[in-house]
Design a protein around this motif. Structure first.
Motif, PDB file in Angstrom:
ATOM      1  N   LEU A   1      -3.725  -2.824   0.696  1.00  0.00           N
ATOM      2  CA  LEU A   1      -4.048  -1.526   1.297  1.00  0.00           C
ATOM      3  C   LEU A   1      -3.776  -0.384   0.323  1.00  0.00           C
ATOM      4  CD1 LEU A   1      -2.649  -1.998   4.922  1.00  0.00           C
ATOM      5  CD2 LEU A   1      -5.050  -1.887   4.221  1.00  0.00           C
ATOM      6  N   LEU A   2      -2.618  -0.428  -0.340  1.00  0.00           N
ATOM      7  CA  LEU A   2      -2.302   0.636  -1.299  1.00  0.00           C
ATOM      8  C   LEU A   2      -3.306   0.650  -2.445  1.00  0.00           C
ATOM      9  CD1 LEU A   2       1.596   0.455  -1.528  1.00  0.00           C
ATOM     10  CD2 LEU A   2       0.230   2.347  -0.664  1.00  0.00           C
ATOM     11  N   GLY A   3      -3.660  -0.544  -2.921  1.00  0.00           N
ATOM     12  CA  GLY A   3      -4.619  -0.635  -4.012  1.00  0.00           C
ATOM     13  C   GLY A   3      -5.962  -0.036  -3.623  1.00  0.00           C
ATOM     14  N   LEU A   4      -6.406  -0.365  -2.415  1.00  0.00           N
ATOM     15  CA  LEU A   4      -7.678   0.165  -1.926  1.00  0.00           C
ATOM     16  C   LEU A   4      -7.614   1.691  -1.827  1.00  0.00           C
ATOM     17  CD1 LEU A   4     -10.470  -0.573  -0.658  1.00  0.00           C
ATOM     18  CD2 LEU A   4      -9.334  -0.397   1.563  1.00  0.00           C
ATOM     19  N   TYR A   5      -6.511   2.189  -1.263  1.00  0.00           N
ATOM     20  CA  TYR A   5      -6.363   3.635  -1.089  1.00  0.00           C
ATOM     21  C   TYR A   5      -6.391   4.350  -2.441  1.00  0.00           C
ATOM     22  CZ  TYR A   5      -4.373   8.101   0.361  1.00  0.00           C
ATOM     23  OH  TYR A   5      -4.168   9.430   0.584  1.00  0.00           O
TER      24      TYR A   5
ATOM     25  N   ILE B   1       0.331   5.456   4.743  1.00  0.00           N
ATOM     26  CA  ILE B   1       0.645   5.237   3.328  1.00  0.00           C
ATOM     27  C   ILE B   1       2.151   5.396   3.084  1.00  0.00           C
ATOM     28  CG2 ILE B   1       0.227   6.071   0.975  1.00  0.00           C
ATOM     29  CD1 ILE B   1      -2.158   4.653   2.159  1.00  0.00           C
ATOM     30  N   ALA B   2       2.770   6.375   3.744  1.00  0.00           N
ATOM     31  CA  ALA B   2       4.215   6.570   3.569  1.00  0.00           C
ATOM     32  C   ALA B   2       4.974   5.334   4.043  1.00  0.00           C
ATOM     33  CB  ALA B   2       4.677   7.815   4.331  1.00  0.00           C
ATOM     34  N   LEU B   3       4.548   4.755   5.168  1.00  0.00           N
ATOM     35  CA  LEU B   3       5.228   3.555   5.664  1.00  0.00           C
ATOM     36  C   LEU B   3       5.067   2.393   4.680  1.00  0.00           C
ATOM     37  CD1 LEU B   3       4.362   3.702   9.477  1.00  0.00           C
ATOM     38  CD2 LEU B   3       6.622   3.952   8.443  1.00  0.00           C
ATOM     39  N   LEU B   4       3.872   2.289   4.067  1.00  0.00           N
ATOM     40  CA  LEU B   4       3.659   1.231   3.073  1.00  0.00           C
ATOM     41  C   LEU B   4       4.529   1.466   1.836  1.00  0.00           C
ATOM     42  CD1 LEU B   4      -0.218   0.756   3.139  1.00  0.00           C
ATOM     43  CD2 LEU B   4       1.512  -0.853   3.957  1.00  0.00           C
ATOM     44  N   LEU B   5       4.599   2.736   1.400  1.00  0.00           N
ATOM     45  CA  LEU B   5       5.358   3.042   0.189  1.00  0.00           C
ATOM     46  C   LEU B   5       6.857   2.940   0.425  1.00  0.00           C
ATOM     47  CD1 LEU B   5       3.387   6.052  -1.310  1.00  0.00           C
ATOM     48  CD2 LEU B   5       3.690   3.809  -2.326  1.00  0.00           C
ATOM     49  N   ASP B   6       7.272   2.977   1.690  1.00  0.00           N
ATOM     50  CA  ASP B   6       8.693   2.871   2.002  1.00  0.00           C
ATOM     51  C   ASP B   6       9.179   1.428   1.904  1.00  0.00           C
ATOM     52  OD1 ASP B   6      11.118   4.135   2.809  1.00  0.00           O
ATOM     53  OD2 ASP B   6      10.885   3.151   4.757  1.00  0.00           O
TER      54      ASP B   6
ATOM     55  N   PHE C   1       0.622  15.633   0.392  1.00  0.00           N
ATOM     56  CA  PHE C   1       1.722  16.460   0.880  1.00  0.00           C
ATOM     57  C   PHE C   1       2.410  15.790   2.075  1.00  0.00           C
ATOM     58  CE2 PHE C   1       3.282  19.708   3.807  1.00  0.00           C
ATOM     59  CZ  PHE C   1       4.216  20.317   2.999  1.00  0.00           C
ATOM     60  N   ILE C   2       1.602  15.284   3.008  1.00  0.00           N
ATOM     61  CA  ILE C   2       2.154  14.572   4.172  1.00  0.00           C
ATOM     62  C   ILE C   2       2.966  13.365   3.688  1.00  0.00           C
ATOM     63  CG2 ILE C   2       1.562  13.288   6.264  1.00  0.00           C
ATOM     64  CD1 ILE C   2       0.288  15.722   6.899  1.00  0.00           C
ATOM     65  N   ILE C   3       2.397  12.638   2.730  1.00  0.00           N
ATOM     66  CA  ILE C   3       3.079  11.437   2.240  1.00  0.00           C
ATOM     67  C   ILE C   3       4.449  11.801   1.665  1.00  0.00           C
ATOM     68  CG2 ILE C   3       2.978   9.543   0.568  1.00  0.00           C
ATOM     69  CD1 ILE C   3      -0.074   9.645   0.795  1.00  0.00           C
ATOM     70  N   ILE C   4       4.485  12.850   0.831  1.00  0.00           N
ATOM     71  CA  ILE C   4       5.746  13.231   0.187  1.00  0.00           C
ATOM     72  C   ILE C   4       6.804  13.572   1.236  1.00  0.00           C
ATOM     73  CG2 ILE C   4       6.874  14.971  -1.259  1.00  0.00           C
ATOM     74  CD1 ILE C   4       4.250  15.223  -2.824  1.00  0.00           C
ATOM     75  N   ILE C   5       6.431  14.406   2.191  1.00  0.00           N
ATOM     76  CA  ILE C   5       7.410  14.863   3.190  1.00  0.00           C
ATOM     77  C   ILE C   5       7.865  13.693   4.069  1.00  0.00           C
ATOM     78  CG2 ILE C   5       7.792  16.425   5.142  1.00  0.00           C
ATOM     79  CD1 ILE C   5       7.524  17.894   2.524  1.00  0.00           C
ATOM     80  N   LEU C   6       6.917  12.861   4.511  1.00  0.00           N
ATOM     81  CA  LEU C   6       7.295  11.757   5.401  1.00  0.00           C
ATOM     82  C   LEU C   6       8.099  10.691   4.656  1.00  0.00           C
ATOM     83  CD1 LEU C   6       4.208  11.221   7.726  1.00  0.00           C
ATOM     84  CD2 LEU C   6       6.212  12.667   8.047  1.00  0.00           C
ATOM     85  N   LEU C   7       7.752  10.462   3.407  1.00  0.00           N
ATOM     86  CA  LEU C   7       8.481   9.471   2.620  1.00  0.00           C
ATOM     87  C   LEU C   7       9.937   9.899   2.458  1.00  0.00           C
ATOM     88  CD1 LEU C   7       7.718   6.829   1.382  1.00  0.00           C
ATOM     89  CD2 LEU C   7       7.083   8.001  -0.714  1.00  0.00           C
ATOM     90  N   ALA C   8      10.155  11.199   2.234  1.00  0.00           N
ATOM     91  CA  ALA C   8      11.534  11.699   2.138  1.00  0.00           C
ATOM     92  C   ALA C   8      12.248  11.495   3.469  1.00  0.00           C
ATOM     93  CB  ALA C   8      11.525  13.177   1.756  1.00  0.00           C
ATOM     94  N   GLY C   9      11.524  11.735   4.570  1.00  0.00           N
ATOM     95  CA  GLY C   9      12.133  11.557   5.888  1.00  0.00           C
ATOM     96  C   GLY C   9      12.473  10.101   6.162  1.00  0.00           C
ATOM     97  N   LEU C  10      11.599   9.196   5.707  1.00  0.00           N
ATOM     98  CA  LEU C  10      11.844   7.770   5.956  1.00  0.00           C
ATOM     99  C   LEU C  10      13.115   7.292   5.264  1.00  0.00           C
ATOM    100  CD1 LEU C  10       8.248   6.289   5.679  1.00  0.00           C
ATOM    101  CD2 LEU C  10       9.718   6.284   7.684  1.00  0.00           C
ATOM    102  N   GLN C  11      13.491   7.994   4.162  1.00  0.00           N
ATOM    103  CA  GLN C  11      14.703   7.585   3.472  1.00  0.00           C
ATOM    104  C   GLN C  11      15.967   7.869   4.294  1.00  0.00           C
ATOM    105  OE1 GLN C  11      13.343   8.973  -0.360  1.00  0.00           O
ATOM    106  NE2 GLN C  11      12.225   7.076  -0.039  1.00  0.00           N
TER     107      GLN C  11
END
Lengths: 306, 308
Positions: free
Chosen positions: A36-40, B106-111, B188-198
């Motif tokens: 998913l990340l790769g696709l995005y 995306i934030a949930l995936l990156l977390d 921007f959403i990703i950055i803010i939510l990713l910080a919150g997820l931490q």
């Protein structure tokens, strides 16, 4: 083939996708996440890729049908031509001067003021801080009318300078309006995280408030200062609306305006526009690639912290 | 150390707060307070475009923008005001909600504990850092009717037999704008939510897993309560920044075709600068300012406890 397989094996192990050490459902979840990340990433980078290859195609080839998605006959001629046929060196210079001066002013004032807000409970502390938060919410575009009037006929200094319209000074002053409250706010939050015992220790060691601030606290605040500086620079470098309202010639116009000027009424010079756009985008791309953690920390300090 | 020097030191120390806060406050008074007061002041004047004479008109500027009337007879809301407000709601509403859903995903995936997520994070953030003008023109080029990449992909792959003129149709032009907006602001959403997820304690996830909580229940009961402040900040800033955003609209559609993508920001710019009616432009600025503060107040009263 065996080497191939072992590199693949190493890759699988490096990404944590080997089933030896993990439960299969964990591995499957990771695979899905990578997919998913790769696709995005592929989808969001595709437009950047397309405008980049547009910028290195010969300007005639941009209008070829069928559209080629690979850079056939790559050339830098578009980049060279925008500097030859248009004053791109002046636009770039204006952008650099405006963005760095704004950054310098906002970081300097924001750092010292943020420190005082963080450490001292002076009269009006709360009210002033609240007004800074409120100032951050003012939509800049709402103020185009007053800024246009003020810059065309500046009070106090009007008699000395005449109009500030179409000057870099007008842009610098205007850009501090949305960057300064932000800088104060980030730096205040940053100093809140620097232990006050350091101030006390400095005082015990015989430092004055100024010496303690400059010698002990300021070095600790470097990451916060870097984050503020990078964000203030990017915001100023990218700004378009006030540049549109307050400038009209290459003596003050910045790169975002220069790029928009490739759009004529019916005709858009896409190849040269793409080259100009890439130049305007360069600092952002570089900052994003190399200073990402400062951007992230600055934004979160500025937004989330109480 | 001489006594004069000592007393100078002490005086400077006593003046620490005034000297560090004072200049900034003066600066803010000059570049924020003064222009804002001037905005209110300008909104009650009408400037004659021919001789530049200013005339006090009270609330006439607001009235003229918002209400329709003929010969003094009140006919309801002005059609332009209604349609432009509607465009703004559609534009902001769809951009914010779609980019929020995407950004949260995306934030949930990156977390997750993934190798190489630093690279992904960098790759994901870049669109937000580029000049909006460049991004807007880039998307205009993507959607271009003859030579754009999207038409190229659709026709050259055989999905479509003829090309689509995206910017000749109001709905399609709005869609293009919204896509560009989502592209620019999702980071921007990703950055803010990713910080919150931490902020979510790891043990709570483990505990929930032991209790047999499913994915959705884990998000609702564990993640959401910790993420709520970040969600609020992300949404608030995202909405108030979208209402004021002129850059993308101006370089992509200029409000066209016709007036079908005209939003408040472009209306304000057009009124003040293109039509040279500063009084009405300032009145719109006052409305925009009021709406922004109202949105912040509503969001924080409904969802949050303390503003910032």
């Amino acid at each position: 083939m065996s080497t191939n397989q072992s590199t693949l094996g190493q890759l699988i192990a490096a990404l944590g996708l080997d089933t030896d050490n993990e439960w299969p459902h964990v591995v499957r979840e990771r695979l899905v996440a990578y997919g998913l990340l790769g696709l995005y990433v592929f989808v969001i980078w595709f437009p950047i890729y397309f405008i980049f290859i547009t910028s290195i195609k010969p300007s005639g080839a941009v209008l070829d049908i069928p559209i080629s998605f690979l850079p056939t006959q790559p050339t830098v001629s578009n980049y060279v031509e925008i500097f030859q046929n248009r004053p791109f060196e002046l636009y770039t210079l204006n952008s650099l001067i405006v963005a760095s001066t704004t950054t310098l002013i906002c970081v300097t004032l924001g750092t010292v003021t943020g420190y005082s807000f963080s450490r001292y409970d002076f009269v009006g502390n709360k009210a002033l801080l609240l007004s800074i938060v409120g100032a951050r919410m003012i939509p800049p575009i709402a103020l185009i009318v007053p800024f246009f009037t003020i810059m065309s006929n500046p009070p106090l200094i009007g008699g000395l300078t005449g109009s500030l319209y179409d000057t870099r000074i007008a842009l610098i002053l205007t850009y501090t309006f949305f960057n300064l409250p932000f800088a104060v706010w980030i730096m205040k939050n940053y100093f809140d995280g620097v232990p006050e015992s350091l101030d006390e220790q400095a005082r015990i060691d015989g430092c004055s408030r100024w010496e303690g601030f400059v010698k002990i606290i300021l070095p600790m605040a470097k990451p916060g200062i870097a984050a503020t500086a990078i964000l203030a620079f990017i915001f100023s470098w990218n700004e378009f609306v006030f540049a549109l309202v307050l400038t009209s010639s290459e003596q003050a116009q910045t790169l975002p305006i220069a790029v928009s000027l490739f759009v004529a009424d019916d005709f858009v010079d896409w190849a040269h526009l793409a080259a100009g756009g890439m130049i305007a985008a360069l600092p952002g791309i570089l900052f994003g690639l190399f200073f990402q953690q400062y951007i992230v920390s600055g934004l979160t300090q500025g937004a989330v912290k109480e | 150390m001489s006594t004069e020097k000592q007393s100078l030191r002490r005086t400077l120390d006593r003046l620490f707060v005034p000297l560090t806060v004072g200049p900034t406050m003066l600066w803010i008074a000059a570049v924020i307070v003064y222009p804002t007061l001037k905005l209110f002041w300008s909104s009650v004047f009408w400037t004659n475009p021919i001789n530049g004479q200013r005339e006090f008109v009270g609330l006439r500027n607001f009235q003229r923008l918002i209400f329709a009337e003929e010969g003094g007879a009140f006919l309801g809301l002005a059609p332009d005001f209604v349609s432009i407000t509607w465009h703004t709601i559609v534009y902001v509403g769809l951009s914010v909600s779609i980019s929020f859903a995407l950004g949260l995903g995306i934030a949930l995936l990156l977390d997750k504990d993934l190798k190489g997520r630093g690279w992904f994070r960098t790759a994901v953030i870049v669109p937000w850092i580029l000049p909006y003008v460049m991004s807007g023109l880039m998307w205009r080029w993507m959607f271009q009717s003859e030579y754009g990449a999207i038409n190229g992909l659709l026709t050259q792959s055989g999905l479509l037999s003829s090309k689509i003129a995206f910017f000749s149709d109001g709905t399609l032009a709005m869609m293009a704008l919204i896509i560009a907006d989502i592209w620019v602001f999702t980071p921007f959403i990703i950055i803010i939510l990713l910080a919150g997820l931490q902020n979510v304690p790891e043990q709570l996830y483990d505990a929930a897993e032991v209790d047999g909580a499913g994915r959705i229940s884990r998000f609702v009961n564990v993640t959401y309560p910790f993420l709520k402040p970040s969600i609020l900040v992300a949404l608030t800033i995202r909405i108030i920044f979208d209402i004021r955003a002129l850059d993308l609209v101006w370089v992509m559609t200029q409000g066209g075709p016709g007036k079908s993508t005209e939003v408040w920001a472009s209306w304000l710019y057009r009124t003040a600068q293109v039509f040279n009616r500063p009084g009405e432009g300032a009145a719109l600025g006052v409305v925009l300012l009021a709406v922004t503060f109202m949105i912040v107040a509503v969001l924080y009263n409904v969802f949050g406890d303390s503003p910032y």
